[in-house]
Design a protein around this motif. Structure first.
Motif: not given
Length: 44
Positions: A7-13
């Motif tokens: 989720f963190d990488k998804y949110w950052l993208k």
């Protein structure tokens, strides 16, 4: 959801895309310095 979903990488993208739209690529890069090291395993 898949086990591999971070989720963190998804949110950052998505955050990166929005910042780029508002302030442009150069400032976005400054804002996101170090964010590539953030993941679901990063200490909160």
């Amino acid at each position: 959801m898949s086990e591999d979903f971070d989720f963190d990488k998804y949110w950052l993208k998505n955050f990166s895309r929005c910042v780029d739209e508002v302030v442009g690529s150069e400032i976005k890069e400054e804002i996101l310095i170090g964010s590539d090291k953030i993941s679901q395993f990063t200490s909160r």
